[in-house]
Design a protein around this motif. Structure first.
Motif, PDB file in Angstrom:
ATOM      1  N   VAL A 168       0.852  -1.186   0.000  1.00 11.37           N
ATOM      2  CA  VAL A 168       0.000   0.000   0.000  1.00 11.37           C
ATOM      3  C   VAL A 168       0.890   1.240   0.000  1.00 11.37           C
ATOM      4  O   VAL A 168       1.796   1.350   0.836  1.00 11.37           O
ATOM      5  CB  VAL A 168      -0.939   0.017   1.229  1.00 11.37           C
ATOM      6  N   VAL A 169       0.637   2.123  -0.949  1.00  8.99           N
ATOM      7  CA  VAL A 169       1.328   3.414  -0.998  1.00  8.99           C
ATOM      8  C   VAL A 169       0.344   4.494  -0.559  1.00  8.99           C
ATOM      9  O   VAL A 169      -0.720   4.646  -1.166  1.00  8.99           O
ATOM     10  CB  VAL A 169       1.841   3.729  -2.421  1.00  8.99           C
ATOM     11  N   ASP A 170       0.697   5.198   0.500  1.00  6.94           N
ATOM     12  CA  ASP A 170      -0.116   6.326   0.952  1.00  6.94           C
ATOM     13  C   ASP A 170       0.137   7.493   0.002  1.00  6.94           C
ATOM     14  O   ASP A 170       1.186   8.121   0.031  1.00  6.94           O
ATOM     15  CB  ASP A 170       0.260   6.699   2.382  1.00  6.94           C
ATOM     16  N   LYS A 171      -0.834   7.764  -0.862  1.00  5.33           N
ATOM     17  CA  LYS A 171      -0.655   8.771  -1.911  1.00  5.33           C
ATOM     18  C   LYS A 171      -0.517  10.178  -1.335  1.00  5.33           C
ATOM     19  O   LYS A 171       0.031  11.063  -1.980  1.00  5.33           O
ATOM     20  CB  LYS A 171      -1.818   8.707  -2.905  1.00  5.33           C
ATOM     21  N   ASP A 172      -1.025  10.370  -0.133  1.00  4.87           N
ATOM     22  CA  ASP A 172      -0.868  11.685   0.499  1.00  4.87           C
ATOM     23  C   ASP A 172       0.574  11.911   0.954  1.00  4.87           C
ATOM     24  O   ASP A 172       1.043  13.040   1.009  1.00  4.87           O
ATOM     25  CB  ASP A 172      -1.817  11.814   1.697  1.00  4.87           C
ATOM     26  N   LYS A 173       1.272  10.816   1.275  1.00  3.89           N
ATOM     27  CA  LYS A 173       2.664  10.917   1.730  1.00  3.89           C
ATOM     28  C   LYS A 173       3.654  10.838   0.572  1.00  3.89           C
ATOM     29  O   LYS A 173       4.735  11.417   0.636  1.00  3.89           O
ATOM     30  CB  LYS A 173       2.977   9.803   2.734  1.00  3.89           C
ATOM     31  N   CYS A 174       3.320  10.090  -0.479  1.00  3.71           N
ATOM     32  CA  CYS A 174       4.253   9.872  -1.590  1.00  3.71           C
ATOM     33  C   CYS A 174       4.636  11.204  -2.234  1.00  3.71           C
ATOM     34  O   CYS A 174       3.767  11.975  -2.644  1.00  3.71           O
ATOM     35  CB  CYS A 174       3.603   8.954  -2.632  1.00  3.71           C
ATOM     36  N   SER A 175       5.964  11.425  -2.324  1.00  4.92           N
ATOM     37  CA  SER A 175       6.456  12.670  -2.934  1.00  4.92           C
ATOM     38  C   SER A 175       6.888  12.452  -4.374  1.00  4.92           C
ATOM     39  O   SER A 175       7.333  13.383  -5.040  1.00  4.92           O
ATOM     40  CB  SER A 175       7.623  13.218  -2.118  1.00  4.92           C
ATOM     41  N   GLY A 176       6.791  11.204  -4.848  1.00  2.00           N
ATOM     42  CA  GLY A 176       7.129  10.909  -6.240  1.00  2.00           C
ATOM     43  C   GLY A 176       8.612  10.919  -6.529  1.00  2.00           C
ATOM     44  O   GLY A 176       9.015  11.173  -7.667  1.00  2.00           O
ATOM     45  N   ASP A 177       9.435  10.605  -5.543  1.00  2.00           N
ATOM     46  CA  ASP A 177      10.890  10.647  -5.753  1.00  2.00           C
ATOM     47  C   ASP A 177      11.425   9.390  -6.442  1.00  2.00           C
ATOM     48  O   ASP A 177      12.610   9.317  -6.760  1.00  2.00           O
ATOM     49  CB  ASP A 177      11.627  10.903  -4.447  1.00  2.00           C
ATOM     50  N   GLU A 178      10.554   8.393  -6.599  1.00  2.00           N
ATOM     51  CA  GLU A 178      10.883   7.157  -7.341  1.00  2.00           C
ATOM     52  C   GLU A 178      11.921   6.277  -6.654  1.00  2.00           C
ATOM     53  O   GLU A 178      12.504   5.395  -7.287  1.00  2.00           O
ATOM     54  CB  GLU A 178      11.322   7.457  -8.785  1.00  2.00           C
ATOM     55  N   GLU A 179      12.165   6.489  -5.371  1.00  2.00           N
ATOM     56  CA  GLU A 179      13.133   5.644  -4.657  1.00  2.00           C
ATOM     57  C   GLU A 179      12.711   4.180  -4.707  1.00  2.00           C
ATOM     58  O   GLU A 179      13.527   3.296  -4.946  1.00  2.00           O
ATOM     59  CB  GLU A 179      13.270   6.108  -3.198  1.00  2.00           C
ATOM     60  N   CYS A 180      11.436   3.917  -4.484  1.00  2.00           N
ATOM     61  CA  CYS A 180      10.959   2.524  -4.485  1.00  2.00           C
ATOM     62  C   CYS A 180      11.019   1.924  -5.873  1.00  2.00           C
ATOM     63  O   CYS A 180      11.364   0.745  -6.040  1.00  2.00           O
ATOM     64  CB  CYS A 180       9.541   2.443  -3.930  1.00  2.00           C
ATOM     65  N   VAL A 181      10.708   2.747  -6.883  1.00  2.00           N
ATOM     66  CA  VAL A 181      10.748   2.268  -8.271  1.00  2.00           C
ATOM     67  C   VAL A 181      12.147   1.759  -8.600  1.00  2.00           C
ATOM     68  O   VAL A 181      12.322   0.699  -9.203  1.00  2.00           O
ATOM     69  CB  VAL A 181      10.357   3.395  -9.251  1.00  2.00           C
ATOM     70  N   ASN A 182      13.146   2.518  -8.160  1.00  2.00           N
ATOM     71  CA  ASN A 182      14.539   2.173  -8.462  1.00  2.00           C
ATOM     72  C   ASN A 182      15.077   1.056  -7.573  1.00  2.00           C
ATOM     73  O   ASN A 182      15.955   0.306  -7.990  1.00  2.00           O
ATOM     74  CB  ASN A 182      15.415   3.421  -8.314  1.00  2.00           C
ATOM     75  N   ALA A 183      14.571   0.930  -6.361  1.00  2.00           N
ATOM     76  CA  ALA A 183      15.145  -0.020  -5.403  1.00  2.00           C
ATOM     77  C   ALA A 183      14.507  -1.404  -5.456  1.00  2.00           C
ATOM     78  O   ALA A 183      15.158  -2.397  -5.124  1.00  2.00           O
ATOM     79  CB  ALA A 183      15.007   0.545  -3.990  1.00  2.00           C
ATOM     80  N   CYS A 184      13.263  -1.480  -5.864  1.00  2.00           N
ATOM     81  CA  CYS A 184      12.555  -2.771  -5.828  1.00  2.00           C
ATOM     82  C   CYS A 184      13.209  -3.783  -6.768  1.00  2.00           C
ATOM     83  O   CYS A 184      13.321  -3.538  -7.964  1.00  2.00           O
ATOM     84  CB  CYS A 184      11.094  -2.573  -6.225  1.00  2.00           C
ATOM     85  N   PRO A 185      13.627  -4.945  -6.238  1.00  2.95           N
ATOM     86  CA  PRO A 185      14.281  -5.951  -7.078  1.00  2.95           C
ATOM     87  C   PRO A 185      13.311  -6.686  -8.006  1.00  2.95           C
ATOM     88  O   PRO A 185      13.744  -7.400  -8.912  1.00  2.95           O
ATOM     89  CB  PRO A 185      14.892  -6.922  -6.054  1.00  2.95           C
ATOM     90  N   ALA A 186      12.016  -6.488  -7.791  1.00  2.00           N
ATOM     91  CA  ALA A 186      11.015  -7.210  -8.580  1.00  2.00           C
ATOM     92  C   ALA A 186      10.237  -6.290  -9.524  1.00  2.00           C
ATOM     93  O   ALA A 186       9.253  -6.713 -10.132  1.00  2.00           O
ATOM     94  CB  ALA A 186      10.049  -7.931  -7.647  1.00  2.00           C
ATOM     95  N   GLN A 187      10.670  -5.030  -9.649  1.00  2.00           N
ATOM     96  CA  GLN A 187      10.007  -4.061 -10.537  1.00  2.00           C
ATOM     97  C   GLN A 187       8.498  -4.003 -10.299  1.00  2.00           C
ATOM     98  O   GLN A 187       7.697  -4.028 -11.235  1.00  2.00           O
ATOM     99  CB  GLN A 187      10.286  -4.385 -12.016  1.00  2.00           C
ATOM    100  N   VAL A 188       8.140  -3.934  -9.034  1.00  2.00           N
ATOM    101  CA  VAL A 188       6.722  -3.908  -8.668  1.00  2.00           C
ATOM    102  C   VAL A 188       6.069  -2.558  -8.986  1.00  2.00           C
ATOM    103  O   VAL A 188       4.899  -2.505  -9.362  1.00  2.00           O
ATOM    104  CB  VAL A 188       6.557  -4.242  -7.165  1.00  2.00           C
ATOM    105  N   PHE A 189       6.854  -1.474  -8.867  1.00  3.82           N
ATOM    106  CA  PHE A 189       6.269  -0.129  -8.948  1.00  3.82           C
ATOM    107  C   PHE A 189       6.411   0.503 -10.323  1.00  3.82           C
ATOM    108  O   PHE A 189       7.409   0.321 -11.017  1.00  3.82           O
ATOM    109  CB  PHE A 189       6.944   0.797  -7.926  1.00  3.82           C
TER     110      PHE A 189
END
Ligand code: SF4
Length: 61
Positions: free
Chosen positions: A5-26
């Motif tokens: 679950v991504v809290d859209k109110d908190k997400c700043s769109g910096d893409e850290e998770c996109v780049n870090a996830c080993p399974a390309q989930v985001f």
């Protein structure tokens, strides 16, 4: 299976998770991270650790 679950109110769109996830989930959608491939999640919680906003929660379901 893991529920991401991504809290859209908190997400700043910096893409850290996109780049870090080993399974390309985001993918970025409308400037926010969206867990479009949550079925591929490994439950490693790397995304939780790298998110500076604390916007992501990963729960085993
Ligand atoms: S827990 Fe790991 S595999 Fe799952 S979305 Fe987060 S970084 Fe990707």
């Amino acid at each position: 299976m893991w529920e991401i679950v991504v809290d859209k109110d908190k997400c700043s769109g910096d893409e850290e998770c996109v780049n870090a996830c080993p399974a390309q989930v985001f993918e970025m959608q409308g400037g926010k991270a969206e867990p479009v491939h949550s079925d591929e999640c490994l439950g490693c919680e790397t995304c939780v650790e790298v998110c500076p906003e604390g916007a992501i929660t990963v729960t085993e379901i």
